[in-house]
Design a protein around this motif. Structure first.
Motif, short mmCIF file in Angstrom:
data_model
loop_
_atom_site.label_atom_id
_atom_site.label_comp_id
_atom_site.label_asym_id
_atom_site.label_seq_id
_atom_site.Cartn_x
_atom_site.Cartn_y
_atom_site.Cartn_z
N ASP A 25 4.26 12.24 -8.57
CA ASP A 25 3.46 13.28 -7.96
C ASP A 25 2.23 12.65 -7.31
OD1 ASP A 25 2.42 15.65 -7.25
OD2 ASP A 25 2.05 16.41 -9.27
N GLU A 26 2.28 12.48 -5.98
CA GLU A 26 1.10 12.01 -5.23
C GLU A 26 0.51 10.73 -5.82
OE1 GLU A 26 -1.05 13.78 -2.71
OE2 GLU A 26 0.86 14.68 -2.18
N VAL A 27 1.33 9.74 -6.00
CA VAL A 27 0.83 8.50 -6.61
C VAL A 27 0.41 7.50 -5.53
CG1 VAL A 27 1.45 6.50 -8.02
CG2 VAL A 27 2.24 8.78 -8.67
N ASP A 28 -0.78 6.93 -5.67
CA ASP A 28 -1.23 5.83 -4.81
C ASP A 28 -1.09 4.54 -5.60
OD1 ASP A 28 -1.94 7.72 -3.02
OD2 ASP A 28 -4.11 7.49 -3.26
N PHE A 29 -0.61 3.50 -4.93
CA PHE A 29 -0.42 2.23 -5.63
C PHE A 29 -0.67 1.10 -4.65
CE2 PHE A 29 2.40 -1.09 -7.53
CZ PHE A 29 1.75 -1.20 -8.74
N VAL A 30 -1.67 0.27 -4.92
CA VAL A 30 -2.06 -0.78 -3.98
C VAL A 30 -2.06 -2.12 -4.70
CG1 VAL A 30 -3.86 -1.61 -2.42
CG2 VAL A 30 -3.50 0.85 -2.70
N VAL A 31 -1.48 -3.12 -4.07
CA VAL A 31 -1.49 -4.47 -4.64
C VAL A 31 -2.00 -5.44 -3.59
CG1 VAL A 31 -0.11 -6.28 -5.72
CG2 VAL A 31 0.56 -3.89 -5.99
N ALA A 32 -2.95 -6.28 -3.96
CA ALA A 32 -3.48 -7.29 -3.04
C ALA A 32 -2.70 -8.59 -3.20
CB ALA A 32 -4.96 -7.52 -3.35
N PRO A 64 11.29 7.96 -1.05
CA PRO A 64 10.32 8.95 -1.53
C PRO A 64 10.52 10.28 -0.81
CG PRO A 64 9.25 7.42 -0.03
CD PRO A 64 10.66 6.93 -0.22
N THR A 65 10.21 11.38 -1.52
CA THR A 65 10.27 12.70 -0.87
C THR A 65 9.10 12.83 0.11
OG1 THR A 65 11.02 13.45 -3.03
CG2 THR A 65 10.69 15.12 -1.36
N GLU A 66 7.95 12.35 -0.32
CA GLU A 66 6.78 12.32 0.57
C GLU A 66 6.02 11.03 0.34
OE1 GLU A 66 4.38 15.76 -0.37
OE2 GLU A 66 6.19 17.00 -0.19
N GLY A 67 5.15 10.70 1.31
CA GLY A 67 4.29 9.54 1.12
C GLY A 67 4.66 8.38 2.03
N THR A 68 3.77 7.42 2.13
CA THR A 68 4.00 6.28 3.02
C THR A 68 3.94 4.97 2.24
OG1 THR A 68 1.65 6.14 3.49
CG2 THR A 68 3.00 7.42 5.03
N ILE A 69 4.72 4.00 2.73
CA ILE A 69 4.72 2.67 2.13
C ILE A 69 4.37 1.68 3.23
CG2 ILE A 69 6.08 0.95 0.88
CD1 ILE A 69 8.07 3.26 0.27
N ARG A 70 3.40 0.83 2.97
CA ARG A 70 3.12 -0.27 3.90
C ARG A 70 3.30 -1.58 3.15
NH1 ARG A 70 -0.47 3.33 6.26
NH2 ARG A 70 -0.22 3.44 8.53
N ILE A 71 4.02 -2.51 3.75
CA ILE A 71 4.13 -3.85 3.18
C ILE A 71 3.52 -4.81 4.18
CG2 ILE A 71 5.67 -5.64 2.29
CD1 ILE A 71 7.65 -3.48 1.55
N GLY A 72 2.47 -5.53 3.75
CA GLY A 72 1.78 -6.44 4.66
C GLY A 72 1.25 -5.72 5.89
N GLY A 73 0.81 -4.47 5.69
CA GLY A 73 0.22 -3.70 6.78
C GLY A 73 1.24 -2.97 7.63
N GLU A 92 0.84 -1.17 0.00
CA GLU A 92 0.00 0.00 0.00
C GLU A 92 0.89 1.24 0.00
OE1 GLU A 92 -2.54 0.31 3.33
OE2 GLU A 92 -3.64 2.01 2.51
N MET A 93 0.96 1.88 -1.15
CA MET A 93 1.75 3.12 -1.26
C MET A 93 0.76 4.26 -1.36
SD MET A 93 4.54 1.79 -4.04
CE MET A 93 5.86 2.96 -3.79
N ARG A 94 0.93 5.27 -0.52
CA ARG A 94 -0.02 6.39 -0.50
C ARG A 94 0.70 7.71 -0.67
NH1 ARG A 94 -5.02 4.53 -1.46
NH2 ARG A 94 -5.44 2.68 -0.19
N GLY A 95 0.22 8.50 -1.62
CA GLY A 95 0.73 9.86 -1.80
C GLY A 95 2.23 9.93 -2.05
N ILE A 96 2.73 8.99 -2.84
CA ILE A 96 4.17 8.95 -3.07
C ILE A 96 4.58 10.09 -4.02
CG2 ILE A 96 6.11 7.63 -4.01
CD1 ILE A 96 5.03 6.39 -1.49
#
Lengths: 328, 498
Positions: free
Chosen positions: B26-33, B61-70, B11-15
């Motif tokens: 620029d503010e990219v969201d990317f989610v993989v199940a 990343p300059t901004e944004g959060t990355i979650r792997i497996g929560g 779960e990548m948010r606002g990268i």
């Protein structure tokens, strides 16, 4: 294994056997224990240096400074011992030389792993600097009055005797040093992740970085280890010749690299075997010591070695190029 | 920003990623199940590589959060990403050519376990298990350098699996594969998905992998411009989203002119590379030659310029015989060749832009054995202006230029020699979208000026947009001749691979 016949090792082994057959035919005295022990003695220093040079080639680099490291470590150790502790036991003398060699190797590592400079450039530079420093600041006299225990070591033999025909032979303990170096290096290369990492960075530095191999640390190990081996080879050389000669060894580096390349190591990195390297050393030593036996004047030595390199390494390279062109 | 998705594997948010003023993402969201296959599409320079670098820990990343497996990941490194089960298979596979299949497969997992000692038997066992898992039989002791490309890719997949991958990111996975090999790859992907392994395909040619994918994400200029279920996309709509243009640029159509024959190639033969290649080209025609990697297209291109010596055959330019296997004679006959890998084959990278153009013209500016520097530099500068090379200074090294501008420098060098015929091998490999369109314009202009232009490429939209006629090579033979404007990209892809 179809590749067995096309491998450099096989080629070199065949040439060695042919050489021995011709030599034995032209001189019945060639195939004696005396010749064998002479050749073995002559292989010790070259062999240790070659194992080090091979390690560097496998890692994808090239080191031409190891002879300067060897002679510097040997001469400085001798000077130190004579000045401060002439009664040092031989194993302390050896340890000191190995440590000095490792220290000089660390200087190579600093430039190569630390600053990321090309290995040939760095070691060409340090070859000159080390040797120049030695001759300018440490000394340029040949010392034949060695510390007693260093001289003593060269007299220690595993076996000695006289053959039935009355020829004298002996096997010095320094041979054990070569055996130990070979075993240790083989263990590192094949049984440790460090050794596999050396092969890996020689195969592809970029891939190695991507999968998380610590490339710098691996390179530091390679150059320090090679320096240590050079220090050992240097002190053995001094001890066996019973003279600390600051002008010796330097100039041998290309013969050593030739032996390693003959044995199948590739200059592009990633390839090299200890068996091949030892065979390469054996061939070079044979050519250097016994060319005269098969009726070739010794002035032809370097021509012969050069021709062997061109043939032994050129042939497989040419075949590989042809194969690549076909695949193109 | 969106709410946290608890089931997501990635779960990548606002990268957002900025490099020295340039915004790559620029503010990219990317989610993989878990078990999901996602196509990440975009042209060169769209930001897809940057997104992957951020996800695999190569870039921060300059901004944004990355979650792997929560789990929230900060300060991600390649090793930590791999430990979390995120593995990248690069286009070049990043294998070690000098090591065996078994060792290549086992290396990363052994490093991850912080082992000090290497156990050949354990490595073989690891490799055997993984190969069995995907049902592939590759000799464990073969050196990777001797393997065909498709097998190298399988080894790379196995290496990822040996690390207990939960997500495998594949960069341009189908570029070098034949249709049958693509089928097998897709079969393996399905198998992995069933086991819960997620896959992200990164590519600008996604038609082939659409059928195994659940989701498509399209990036353009660093922004996410489209996202949706894979069945809502097809090759045309993907291209539209990637380029932002409504339709692909119209084909120039079949060659209309009645111009005389410029180049005649007769029964050119090089065993192992190509056989019995014959074709003709008229003045002003833009001719495409395509085929998969290994089809002989590159060897043929080189043979036309004398870099590869054919065993038999004849090349005539303007009725004059061109000696085979002699690049100097080919250049004298005014054939120009811009290589695929301009970085290693074409340009002197550390030399100035001006010198790179001038070097092709040294002999024409000789005055009694001396070089007329002024005329030489003047001419080179003139060509660089005409091709609109963007640079603050012509004395800057070529390395300071973007890929598109480097390609222009390579072109300028040849154009300065007033060639009759230009061979362009992969003219837009590695250049950004904007430059690509401009290079295509240049190619069309060259044809319009009466040059014969041969474009060697496997970039099908490029061929369709620039060529009057396309020759297809397969297994070293010319198997098909297609008039421009009479074929779609999908049909052309089939003809290359079948």
């Amino acid at each position: 294994m179809t590749s067995l016949i096309t491998r450099n090792e096989t080629l070199v082994a065949v040439v060695i056997v042919l050489f021995c057959i011709i030599a034995a035919v032209s001189d019945p005295n060639f195939l004696t224990v005396t010749t064998l022990s002479d050749l073995l003695r002559a292989s010790i220093v070259l062999g240790i240096l070659a194992v080090g040079a091979m390690l560097v080639l496998i890692s994808g680099g090239i080191d031409v400074s190891f002879t300067a490291v060897a002679v510097s470590a040997m001469y400085m150790t001798t000077k130190f011992s004579l000045a401060f502790a002439p009664e040092m036991p031989w194993f302390l003398i050896f340890t000191l030389s190995v440590l000095l060699g490792a220290g000089l190797g660390a200087i190579n590592a600093l430039f190569i792993a630390g600053f990321g400079l090309p290995t040939l450039i760095v070691t060409l530079g340090t070859l000159s600097v080390f040797r120049g420093f030695l001759l300018t600041f440490v000394g340029s006299d040949r010392i034949s009055a060695l510390p007693p225990d260093m001289r003593e070591f060269s007299r220690m033999v595993i076996a000695r005797g006289t053959t039935e025909s009355g020829d004298f032979y002996n096997l010095p303990w320094s041979l054990a040093a070569l055996v130990a170096v070979v075993l240790l290096t083989a263990f590192i290369l094949h049984k440790t992740m460090l050794g596999r990492s050396i092969f890996a960075i020689g195969g592809s530095v970029e891939s190695a970085r991507r999968i998380g191999i610590n490339v710098r640390r691996t390179q530091v190990f390679v150059y320090v280890y090679v320096g240590a081996l050079a220090g050992l080879a240097g002190i053995l050389h001094g001890s066996m010749n019973r003279m600390a000669d600051p002008f010796s060894l330097v100039g041998l580096e290309l013969s050593v690299i030739a032996a390693v390349v003959l044995g199948g190591a590739r200059l592009i990195g990633g390839y090299g075997t200890i068996t091949g390297t030892l065979l390469g050393v054996a061939l070079i030593v044979l050519v250097q010591n016994s060319l005269i036996v098969i009726g070739i004047p010794s002035t032809w030595q370097s021509v012969t070695i050069g021709a062997l390199i061109l043939l032994g390494t050129g042939l497989p390279a040419y075949q590989a190029k042809r194969a690549a062109a076909r695949a193109g | 920003m969106g709410s946290p998705d608890t089931d997501a594997l990635i779960e990548m948010r606002g990268i957002t990623k900025r490099y020295a003023g340039v915004t790559a993402l620029d503010e990219v969201d990317f989610v993989v199940a878990p078990g999901e296959a996602v196509c990440l599409a975009g042209e060169n320079g769209s930001g897809k590589s940057t997104l992957i670098k951020v996800l695999s820990g190569v870039e921060q990343p300059t901004e944004g959060t990355i979650r792997i497996g929560g789990e929230r990941m900060t300060g991600l490194t390649p090793r930590r990403a791999a430990a979390a089960g995120v593995l990248v298979i690069f286009q070049d596979f990043s294998l070690f050519p000098n090591l065996t299949v078994a060792e290549n497969i086992a290396f990363v997992s052994e490093l991850a376990e912080h082992r000090q000692f290497f156990n050949r038997r354990a490595a073989r066992e690891t490799a055997r298990r993984v190969l069995e898992r995907i049902g592939v039989d590759i000799p464990l002791d073969a050196r990777v350098e001797h393997l065909p490309v498709a097998h190298k890719q399988l080894v790379a997949i196995c290496r990822a699996l040996a690390c207990e991958a939960r997500l495998i990111i594949m960069d341009e996975p189908t570029t070098a594969l034949t249709e049958r090999e693509v089928r097998r790859l897709l079969g393996i992907i399905r198998l992995l998905k069933d086991e819960g392994v997620a896959v992200v395909f990164v590519s600008h040619k996604l038609a082939e992998v659409l059928e195994v994918s659940e989701k498509v994400v399209v990036l353009r200029n660093g922004r996410k411009v489209a996202e949706g279920p894979a069945e809502d996309f097809d090759a045309a709509s993907l291209t539209r989203h990637m380029t932002g243009r409504d339709v692909a640029r119209a084909s120039p159509g079949a060659f209309g002119g009645t111009a005389e024959t410029l180049l005649k190639v007769e029964a050119l033969n090089k065993p192992g590379s190509f056989s019995n290649v014959s074709f003709e080209m008229r003045r002003g025609e833009v001719l495409g030659i395509t085929g998969l990697l290994g089809s002989g297209r590159t060897s043929l291109a080189k043979a036309l310029f004398g870099l590869v010596a054919p065993d038999s055959g004849r090349i005539t330019l303007d009725g004059q015989n061109v000696p085979l296997g002699d690049p100097v004679a080919a250049a004298r006959a005014r054939i120009g060749y811009v290589p695929e890998d301009r970085l290693t084959e074409g340009l002197f990278l550390t030399q100035s832009i001006l010198r790179n153009v001038a070097v092709g013209r040294l002999d024409s500016h000789e005055r009694r054995g001396f070089l007329d520097m002024k005329a030489l530099i003047g001419e080179a500068g003139d060509w660089l202006t005409r091709l609109k090379v963007k640079t603050p200074s012509l004395s800057a090294p070529v390395t300071s230029l973007s890929g598109g501008n480097q390609q222009r420098v390579a072109l300028a060098r040849w154009l300065a020699r007033a060639p009759k015929m230009l061979i362009l091998n992969g003219p837009s490999v590695g250049v950004d979208v904007g430059s690509k369109a401009e290079i295509h314009d240049i190619i069309r202009d060259l044809g319009a000026q009466g040059l014969g232009v041969i474009v060697i490429s496997d970039d099908l939209p490029e061929l369709l947009a620039t060529c009057h006629r396309i020759l297809v090579m397969r297994g070293g033979e010319m198997v098909e001749e297609i008039e421009g404007g009479s074929i779609t990209e999908t049909e052309l892809a089939h003809k290359m691979a079948s």
